[in-house]
Design a protein around this motif. Structure first.
Motif, PDB file in Angstrom:
ATOM      1  N   ASP A  59      56.524  13.862  38.342  1.00 15.59           N
ATOM      2  CA  ASP A  59      56.088  14.077  36.968  1.00 15.59           C
ATOM      3  C   ASP A  59      55.375  12.871  36.367  1.00 15.59           C
ATOM      4  N   GLY A  60      55.329  11.770  37.061  1.00 14.75           N
ATOM      5  CA  GLY A  60      54.603  10.594  36.598  1.00 14.75           C
ATOM      6  C   GLY A  60      55.410   9.645  35.743  1.00 14.75           C
ATOM      7  N   ARG A  61      56.656   9.962  35.476  1.00 19.49           N
ATOM      8  CA  ARG A  61      57.485   9.055  34.691  1.00 19.49           C
ATOM      9  C   ARG A  61      57.804   7.815  35.529  1.00 19.49           C
ATOM     10  N   LEU A  62      58.050   6.740  34.854  1.00 19.17           N
ATOM     11  CA  LEU A  62      58.321   5.475  35.544  1.00 19.17           C
ATOM     12  C   LEU A  62      59.822   5.268  35.679  1.00 19.17           C
ATOM     13  N   THR A  63      60.450   6.134  36.480  1.00 13.29           N
ATOM     14  CA  THR A  63      61.878   6.059  36.737  1.00 13.29           C
ATOM     15  C   THR A  63      62.101   6.034  38.246  1.00 13.29           C
ATOM     16  N   VAL A  64      63.310   5.657  38.641  1.00 16.89           N
ATOM     17  CA  VAL A  64      63.649   5.625  40.058  1.00 16.89           C
ATOM     18  C   VAL A  64      63.621   7.040  40.640  1.00 16.89           C
ATOM     19  N   VAL A  65      64.041   8.018  39.846  1.00 16.52           N
ATOM     20  CA  VAL A  65      64.023   9.409  40.319  1.00 16.52           C
ATOM     21  C   VAL A  65      62.584   9.834  40.624  1.00 16.52           C
ATOM     22  N   SER A  66      61.672   9.536  39.716  1.00 12.38           N
ATOM     23  CA  SER A  66      60.268   9.880  39.951  1.00 12.38           C
ATOM     24  C   SER A  66      59.692   9.091  41.124  1.00 12.38           C
ATOM     25  N   LEU A  67      60.092   7.845  41.247  1.00 13.34           N
ATOM     26  CA  LEU A  67      59.622   7.028  42.371  1.00 13.34           C
ATOM     27  C   LEU A  67      60.098   7.625  43.692  1.00 13.34           C
ATOM     28  N   ALA A  68      61.358   8.014  43.744  1.00 12.33           N
ATOM     29  CA  ALA A  68      61.889   8.619  44.969  1.00 12.33           C
ATOM     30  C   ALA A  68      61.179   9.934  45.274  1.00 12.33           C
ATOM     31  N   THR A  69      60.960  10.748  44.251  1.00 15.51           N
ATOM     32  CA  THR A  69      60.250  12.011  44.438  1.00 15.51           C
ATOM     33  C   THR A  69      58.837  11.758  44.923  1.00 15.51           C
ATOM     34  N   GLU A  70      58.186  10.812  44.323  1.00 21.05           N
ATOM     35  CA  GLU A  70      56.808  10.476  44.701  1.00 21.05           C
ATOM     36  C   GLU A  70      56.741   9.967  46.136  1.00 21.05           C
ATOM     37  N   ALA A  91      60.628  -4.265  37.486  1.00 19.95           N
ATOM     38  CA  ALA A  91      59.944  -5.463  36.970  1.00 19.95           C
ATOM     39  C   ALA A  91      58.473  -5.158  36.700  1.00 19.95           C
ATOM     40  N   LEU A  92      57.832  -4.429  37.609  1.00 19.86           N
ATOM     41  CA  LEU A  92      56.430  -4.066  37.405  1.00 19.86           C
ATOM     42  C   LEU A  92      56.268  -3.130  36.210  1.00 19.86           C
ATOM     43  N   VAL A  93      57.192  -2.212  36.043  1.00 20.65           N
ATOM     44  CA  VAL A  93      57.137  -1.287  34.894  1.00 20.65           C
ATOM     45  C   VAL A  93      57.272  -2.084  33.596  1.00 20.65           C
ATOM     46  N   LYS A  94      58.189  -3.031  33.585  1.00 17.83           N
ATOM     47  CA  LYS A  94      58.410  -3.829  32.380  1.00 17.83           C
ATOM     48  C   LYS A  94      57.199  -4.718  32.075  1.00 17.83           C
ATOM     49  N   ALA A  95      56.545  -5.224  33.132  1.00 20.47           N
ATOM     50  CA  ALA A  95      55.436  -6.162  32.944  1.00 20.47           C
ATOM     51  C   ALA A  95      54.105  -5.468  32.636  1.00 20.47           C
ATOM     52  N   ARG A  96      53.955  -4.247  32.995  1.00 18.62           N
ATOM     53  CA  ARG A  96      52.654  -3.582  32.819  1.00 18.62           C
ATOM     54  C   ARG A  96      52.413  -3.258  31.348  1.00 18.62           C
ATOM     55  N   THR A  97      51.143  -3.181  30.996  1.00 18.61           N
ATOM     56  CA  THR A  97      50.826  -2.925  29.592  1.00 18.61           C
ATOM     57  C   THR A  97      49.814  -1.809  29.397  1.00 18.61           C
ATOM     58  N   SER A  98      48.856  -1.650  30.262  1.00 19.13           N
ATOM     59  CA  SER A  98      47.746  -0.765  29.944  1.00 19.13           C
ATOM     60  C   SER A  98      47.779   0.611  30.612  1.00 19.13           C
ATOM     61  N   VAL A  99      48.786   0.912  31.404  1.00 18.98           N
ATOM     62  CA  VAL A  99      48.830   2.199  32.083  1.00 18.98           C
ATOM     63  C   VAL A  99      49.684   3.156  31.265  1.00 18.98           C
ATOM     64  N   ASP A 101      52.336   6.011  30.086  1.00 20.47           N
ATOM     65  CA  ASP A 101      53.662   6.336  30.604  1.00 20.47           C
ATOM     66  C   ASP A 101      53.758   7.748  31.167  1.00 20.47           C
ATOM     67  N   VAL A 102      52.962   8.641  30.649  1.00 24.01           N
ATOM     68  CA  VAL A 102      53.105  10.040  31.050  1.00 24.01           C
ATOM     69  C   VAL A 102      51.786  10.601  31.535  1.00 24.01           C
ATOM     70  N   LEU A 103      51.872  11.734  32.130  1.00 23.55           N
ATOM     71  CA  LEU A 103      50.681  12.429  32.605  1.00 23.55           C
ATOM     72  C   LEU A 103      49.878  12.992  31.436  1.00 23.55           C
ATOM     73  N   PRO A 104      48.587  13.149  31.597  1.00 20.02           N
ATOM     74  CA  PRO A 104      47.823  13.854  30.575  1.00 20.02           C
ATOM     75  C   PRO A 104      48.286  15.308  30.512  1.00 20.02           C
ATOM     76  N   ASP A 105      47.987  15.966  29.385  1.00 23.92           N
ATOM     77  CA  ASP A 105      48.445  17.337  29.188  1.00 23.92           C
ATOM     78  C   ASP A 105      47.932  18.270  30.273  1.00 23.92           C
ATOM     79  N   SER A 106      46.697  18.081  30.712  1.00 24.78           N
ATOM     80  CA  SER A 106      46.153  18.973  31.743  1.00 24.78           C
ATOM     81  C   SER A 106      46.912  18.807  33.053  1.00 24.78           C
ATOM     82  N   ALA A 107      47.242  17.588  33.410  1.00 21.47           N
ATOM     83  CA  ALA A 107      47.983  17.349  34.646  1.00 21.47           C
ATOM     84  C   ALA A 107      49.413  17.874  34.523  1.00 21.47           C
ATOM     85  N   ARG A 108      50.002  17.689  33.341  1.00 24.02           N
ATOM     86  CA  ARG A 108      51.362  18.190  33.105  1.00 24.02           C
ATOM     87  C   ARG A 108      51.368  19.717  33.194  1.00 24.02           C
ATOM     88  N   ALA A 109      50.368  20.355  32.591  1.00 24.92           N
ATOM     89  CA  ALA A 109      50.278  21.823  32.649  1.00 24.92           C
ATOM     90  C   ALA A 109      50.088  22.285  34.092  1.00 24.92           C
TER      91      ALA A 109
END
Length: 176
Positions: A59-70, A91-99, A101-109
């Motif tokens: 789903d594109g979320r920045l969680t361990v569950v999404s990372l494992a799924t990905e 650490a990378l999730v905490k440090a990042r700034t410009s990406v 957090d979620v998928l665009p609506d079209s990708a989510r749909a």
């Protein structure tokens, strides 16, 4: 994020991200067997896809569950076996700034539609399996019945053959 060589950081932090992930991959693979190396490669590839906002399997979320799924792995591979990669990801999730957090609506749909399609196809598959099992039982019953009918027919043919030797007096014609 800034690059170690003093160069200007790129807008998405992709170079620094790639460098960090590459170093982590190199360190992790030094003492790993082939299976571990494959898992590490899958996790780091999934990290990069999630962090740049281009997930393929989650789903594109920045969680361990999404990372494992990905990565196509179970979550416990990250929480118990590859804890260093999990920590690096956080650490990378905490440090990042410009990406985002979620998928665009079209990708989510699209992802929701794919999940619905998958559920529909699985239901159809289960229904077809049930129908195939039912048909197999029907064929078996018909085979048993056919065998019994063949046996009965053979017995009747033997009886008819035995009666064929006896003349049928009822069919004789009477002369007037």
């Amino acid at each position: 994020m800034s690059t170690p060589d003093g160069a200007a950081p790129d807008p998405g932090g992709g170079a620094a991200l790639a460098r960090l992930v590459g170093e982590a991959l190199t360190r992790a693979q030094e003492h790993a067997d082939a299976e571990d190396a494959e898992e590490v490669r899958a996790i780091t590839d999934a990290m990069v896809r999630l962090l740049i906002g281009a997930p393929l399997h989650s789903d594109g979320r920045l969680t361990v569950v999404s990372l494992a799924t990905e990565a196509g792995l179970r979550r416990n591979k990250l929480t118990h076996k590859h804890t260093g990669l999990k920590d690096l990801f956080y650490a990378l999730v905490k440090a990042r700034t410009s990406v985002p957090d979620v998928l665009p609506d079209s990708a989510r749909a699209r992802a929701v539609k794919q999940q619905q399609d998958l559920a529909r196809v699985r239901a159809e598959r289960d229904d077809l399996r049930g129908q195939a099992q039912l048909l197999a039982r029907i064929v078996h019953v018909l085979e048993v019945e056919n065998s019994k009918l063949k046996e009965t027919n053979a017995a009747l043919e033997q009886q008819v053959a035995a009666h064929a030797a006896v003349p049928d007096l009822t069919r004789r014609r009477r002369r007037p």
